[in-house]
Motif scaffolding. Structure first.
Motif, PDB file in Angstrom:
ATOM      1  N   ILE A  47      25.418 -33.144  39.064  1.00 20.79           N
ATOM      2  CA  ILE A  47      24.157 -33.448  38.384  1.00 20.79           C
ATOM      3  C   ILE A  47      23.964 -34.953  38.218  1.00 20.79           C
ATOM      4  CG2 ILE A  47      22.873 -33.205  36.217  1.00 20.79           C
ATOM      5  CD1 ILE A  47      24.313 -30.499  35.834  1.00 20.79           C
ATOM      6  N   LEU A  48      25.030 -35.656  37.833  1.00 22.98           N
ATOM      7  CA  LEU A  48      24.916 -37.067  37.453  1.00 22.98           C
ATOM      8  C   LEU A  48      25.080 -38.037  38.615  1.00 22.98           C
ATOM      9  CD1 LEU A  48      26.929 -36.993  34.112  1.00 22.98           C
ATOM     10  CD2 LEU A  48      24.452 -36.768  34.441  1.00 22.98           C
ATOM     11  N   GLY A  49      25.690 -37.580  39.690  1.00 23.62           N
ATOM     12  CA  GLY A  49      25.881 -38.467  40.834  1.00 23.62           C
ATOM     13  C   GLY A  49      26.778 -39.641  40.497  1.00 23.62           C
ATOM     14  N   ASP A  50      26.329 -40.854  40.844  1.00 25.84           N
ATOM     15  CA  ASP A  50      27.169 -42.034  40.670  1.00 25.84           C
ATOM     16  C   ASP A  50      26.801 -42.855  39.434  1.00 25.84           C
ATOM     17  OD1 ASP A  50      24.740 -42.943  41.531  1.00 25.84           O
ATOM     18  OD2 ASP A  50      25.507 -44.157  43.196  1.00 25.84           O
ATOM     19  N   LYS A  51      26.157 -42.252  38.450  1.00 30.41           N
ATOM     20  CA  LYS A  51      25.836 -42.976  37.231  1.00 30.41           C
ATOM     21  C   LYS A  51      27.116 -43.479  36.555  1.00 30.41           C
ATOM     22  CE  LYS A  51      21.302 -42.708  36.746  1.00 30.41           C
ATOM     23  NZ  LYS A  51      20.442 -43.907  36.563  1.00 30.41           N
ATOM     24  N   PRO A  52      27.134 -44.733  36.062  1.00 35.21           N
ATOM     25  CA  PRO A  52      28.306 -45.232  35.323  1.00 35.21           C
ATOM     26  C   PRO A  52      28.611 -44.314  34.146  1.00 35.21           C
ATOM     27  CG  PRO A  52      26.761 -47.015  35.784  1.00 35.21           C
ATOM     28  CD  PRO A  52      26.065 -45.737  36.157  1.00 35.21           C
ATOM     29  N   ARG A  53      29.915 -44.083  33.897  1.00 32.50           N
ATOM     30  CA  ARG A  53      30.266 -43.052  32.916  1.00 32.50           C
ATOM     31  C   ARG A  53      31.474 -43.436  32.060  1.00 32.50           C
ATOM     32  NH1 ARG A  53      31.464 -37.112  35.234  1.00 32.50           N
ATOM     33  NH2 ARG A  53      30.085 -38.033  36.798  1.00 32.50           N
ATOM     34  N   LEU A  54      31.379 -43.094  30.770  1.00 35.15           N
ATOM     35  CA  LEU A  54      32.524 -43.132  29.865  1.00 35.15           C
ATOM     36  C   LEU A  54      32.951 -41.702  29.604  1.00 35.15           C
ATOM     37  CD1 LEU A  54      31.402 -45.639  27.054  1.00 35.15           C
ATOM     38  CD2 LEU A  54      32.770 -46.144  29.079  1.00 35.15           C
ATOM     39  N   ILE A  55      34.250 -41.446  29.602  1.00 31.38           N
ATOM     40  CA  ILE A  55      34.755 -40.130  29.221  1.00 31.38           C
ATOM     41  C   ILE A  55      35.438 -40.272  27.864  1.00 31.38           C
ATOM     42  CG2 ILE A  55      36.359 -38.263  29.777  1.00 31.38           C
ATOM     43  CD1 ILE A  55      35.924 -38.862  32.709  1.00 31.38           C
ATOM     44  N   ILE A  56      34.920 -39.550  26.884  1.00 36.33           N
ATOM     45  CA  ILE A  56      35.433 -39.660  25.526  1.00 36.33           C
ATOM     46  C   ILE A  56      36.147 -38.370  25.152  1.00 36.33           C
ATOM     47  CG2 ILE A  56      34.804 -39.960  23.102  1.00 36.33           C
ATOM     48  CD1 ILE A  56      32.488 -41.663  23.992  1.00 36.33           C
ATOM     49  N   LEU A  57      37.408 -38.493  24.787  1.00 34.37           N
ATOM     50  CA  LEU A  57      38.207 -37.342  24.370  1.00 34.37           C
ATOM     51  C   LEU A  57      38.034 -37.173  22.869  1.00 34.37           C
ATOM     52  CD1 LEU A  57      39.464 -38.374  27.106  1.00 34.37           C
ATOM     53  CD2 LEU A  57      41.585 -37.303  26.354  1.00 34.37           C
ATOM     54  N   ASN A  58      37.074 -36.335  22.482  1.00 29.74           N
ATOM     55  CA  ASN A  58      36.782 -36.122  21.068  1.00 29.74           C
ATOM     56  C   ASN A  58      37.765 -35.119  20.439  1.00 29.74           C
ATOM     57  OD1 ASN A  58      35.365 -36.481  18.673  1.00 29.74           O
ATOM     58  ND2 ASN A  58      33.929 -34.826  19.105  1.00 29.74           N
ATOM     59  N   LYS A  59      37.794 -35.100  19.127  1.00 30.36           N
ATOM     60  CA  LYS A  59      38.691 -34.232  18.353  1.00 30.36           C
ATOM     61  C   LYS A  59      40.152 -34.586  18.641  1.00 30.36           C
ATOM     62  CE  LYS A  59      35.260 -30.535  18.312  1.00 30.36           C
ATOM     63  NZ  LYS A  59      34.970 -29.093  18.425  1.00 30.36           N
ATOM     64  N   ALA A  60      40.379 -35.880  18.902  1.00 26.91           N
ATOM     65  CA  ALA A  60      41.736 -36.336  19.213  1.00 26.91           C
ATOM     66  C   ALA A  60      42.683 -36.117  18.044  1.00 26.91           C
ATOM     67  CB  ALA A  60      41.716 -37.812  19.610  1.00 26.91           C
ATOM     68  N   ASP A  61      42.141 -36.007  16.833  1.00 24.71           N
ATOM     69  CA  ASP A  61      42.980 -35.760  15.652  1.00 24.71           C
ATOM     70  C   ASP A  61      43.599 -34.370  15.678  1.00 24.71           C
ATOM     71  OD1 ASP A  61      40.223 -34.880  15.326  1.00 24.71           O
ATOM     72  OD2 ASP A  61      40.806 -34.262  13.307  1.00 24.71           O
ATOM     73  N   LEU A  62      43.025 -33.461  16.478  1.00 22.71           N
ATOM     74  CA  LEU A  62      43.534 -32.097  16.570  1.00 22.71           C
ATOM     75  C   LEU A  62      44.491 -31.918  17.748  1.00 22.71           C
ATOM     76  CD1 LEU A  62      40.220 -30.111  15.906  1.00 22.71           C
ATOM     77  CD2 LEU A  62      42.014 -30.665  14.257  1.00 22.71           C
ATOM     78  N   VAL A  85      38.674 -40.342  20.540  1.00 19.18           N
ATOM     79  CA  VAL A  85      38.003 -40.614  19.270  1.00 19.18           C
ATOM     80  C   VAL A  85      38.097 -39.379  18.383  1.00 19.18           C
ATOM     81  CG1 VAL A  85      36.315 -42.122  20.418  1.00 19.18           C
ATOM     82  CG2 VAL A  85      35.684 -39.769  19.884  1.00 19.18           C
ATOM     83  N   ASP A  86      37.813 -39.598  17.122  1.00 19.17           N
ATOM     84  CA  ASP A  86      37.614 -38.501  16.183  1.00 19.17           C
ATOM     85  C   ASP A  86      36.257 -38.744  15.555  1.00 19.17           C
ATOM     86  OD1 ASP A  86      37.581 -36.583  14.231  1.00 19.17           O
ATOM     87  OD2 ASP A  86      39.144 -37.478  12.994  1.00 19.17           O
ATOM     88  N   ALA A  87      35.237 -38.097  16.091  1.00 23.81           N
ATOM     89  CA  ALA A  87      33.869 -38.353  15.639  1.00 23.81           C
ATOM     90  C   ALA A  87      33.659 -37.989  14.178  1.00 23.81           C
ATOM     91  CB  ALA A  87      32.878 -37.592  16.517  1.00 23.81           C
ATOM     92  N   SER A  88      34.404 -37.029  13.672  1.00 24.24           N
ATOM     93  CA  SER A  88      34.207 -36.598  12.287  1.00 24.24           C
ATOM     94  C   SER A  88      34.612 -37.672  11.286  1.00 24.24           C
ATOM     95  CB  SER A  88      34.984 -35.304  12.010  1.00 24.24           C
ATOM     96  OG  SER A  88      36.373 -35.508  12.213  1.00 24.24           O
ATOM     97  N   THR A  89      35.635 -38.469  11.609  1.00 31.23           N
ATOM     98  CA  THR A  89      36.081 -39.539  10.706  1.00 31.23           C
ATOM     99  C   THR A  89      35.650 -40.919  11.187  1.00 31.23           C
ATOM    100  OG1 THR A  89      38.201 -39.827  11.852  1.00 31.23           O
ATOM    101  CG2 THR A  89      38.111 -38.191  10.081  1.00 31.23           C
TER     102      THR A  89
END
Length: 288
Positions: A47-62, A85-89
């Protein structure tokens, strides 16, 4: 067995994302740190093709911190910028605008060289249901601008959100792929709550979770439920897994007439505690 799962709003979301791509500078792809590969939609690359991308590993606290480090190394080898990241905190959240600017540095420098004031970076935020997109957006914006919930499918439509003078986000509904060819992927997603409970049998999901926890995280699992049994000698033996489930049920008072364990109730209790992080930090898969 193949799990079919493709609600109508997800079909619309895919089409709407493709329609908005021309307005997008970069993509923020959220995955669940406990299962970074299983929670990546394989259709996203198409879907996204070659768009620049960040991959964020959320809920890392778990997630298991050591396994998360292995995943970060994996994504680096694959040529992706990834961080936990831990988006909740809010832990790790300051890294997002910094990394977005680095990702878009060439384009920003080009605008400056032409005497232009760089406009806000327009980032598309994507991920499967219940991975924490809305929580992350609200934390970045510093206010409640996106609906949140501890169940999949809360976000139903797209919305542009101004996070700061330097960043605008396009929020989208969580998109799953049409079907899970690998049953283990479906079970991992069900264990962590990424797909609705009715998609798979609760007992099957709980048994999958127990087998995994008993194999890789036996000590915290045993301590959480004060189990008196030994670690299974054969993780493929259903009798041993059922015996553990029954003991979990007894420890949580899931008893019905005749002193029997209500397995369905026990399974539901186990999954709720697991998803809430009460069994400690664990990861459902590793990059090897």
């Amino acid at each position: 067995m193949t799990i079919q799962w493709f609600p109508g709003h997800m079909t619309r979301a895919r089409r709407q994302i493709q329609e908005q791509l021309k307005l997008i500078d970069a993509v923020i792809e959220l995955v669940d740190a406990r299962l970074p590969l299983s929670s990546r939609n394989p259709m996203i690359d198409e879907i996204l093709g070659d768009k620049p991308r960040l991959i964020i590993l959320n809920k890392a606290d778990l997630a298991d911190a050591e396994v998360t480090r292995e995943w970060l190394a994996y994504f680096k080898r694959e040529g992706h910028v990834a961080f936990p990241v831990d988006a909740s905190t809010g832990t790790g959240m300051k890294e997002i605008p910094t990394q977005l600017k680095l990702l878009m540095k060439a384009k920003i420098d080009k605008q400056i060289s032409k005497g232009m004031n760089p406009r806000a970076i327009r980032a598309l935020i994507v991920g499967i249901p219940n991975v924490g997109k809305s929580t992350l957006i609200n934390k970045l914006a510093g206010r409640a601008v996106a609906l949140t919930g501890d169940r999949p499918g809360v976000t139903k439509g797209q919305q542009w959100i101004k996070v700061s003078k330097e960043m605008e986000l396009l929020d989208t509904p969580g998109i799953l792929w049409p079907k899970f060819e690998d049953m283990n992927v479906g079970y991992r997603l069900a264990v962590t709550g990424a797909i609705k409970a009715e998609t798979l049998n609760t007992e099957d999901v709980a048994f999958f979770g127990i087998k995994y926890l008993a194999k890789y995280y036996w000590t915290p699992f045993k301590e959480r439920f004060d189990l008196q049994c030994d670690q299974p000698s054969d993780f493929e033996n259903p009798d041993e897994i059922i015996a553990i489930m029954e003991e979990v049920g007894r420890r949580r008072g899931c008893i019905i007439s005749g002193g029997r364990v209500d397995l369905e109730k026990a399974c539901g209790t186990l999954l709720r505690e697991l998803r809430a992080g009460k069994l400690g930090r664990f990861s459902m898969e590793a990059p090897y």
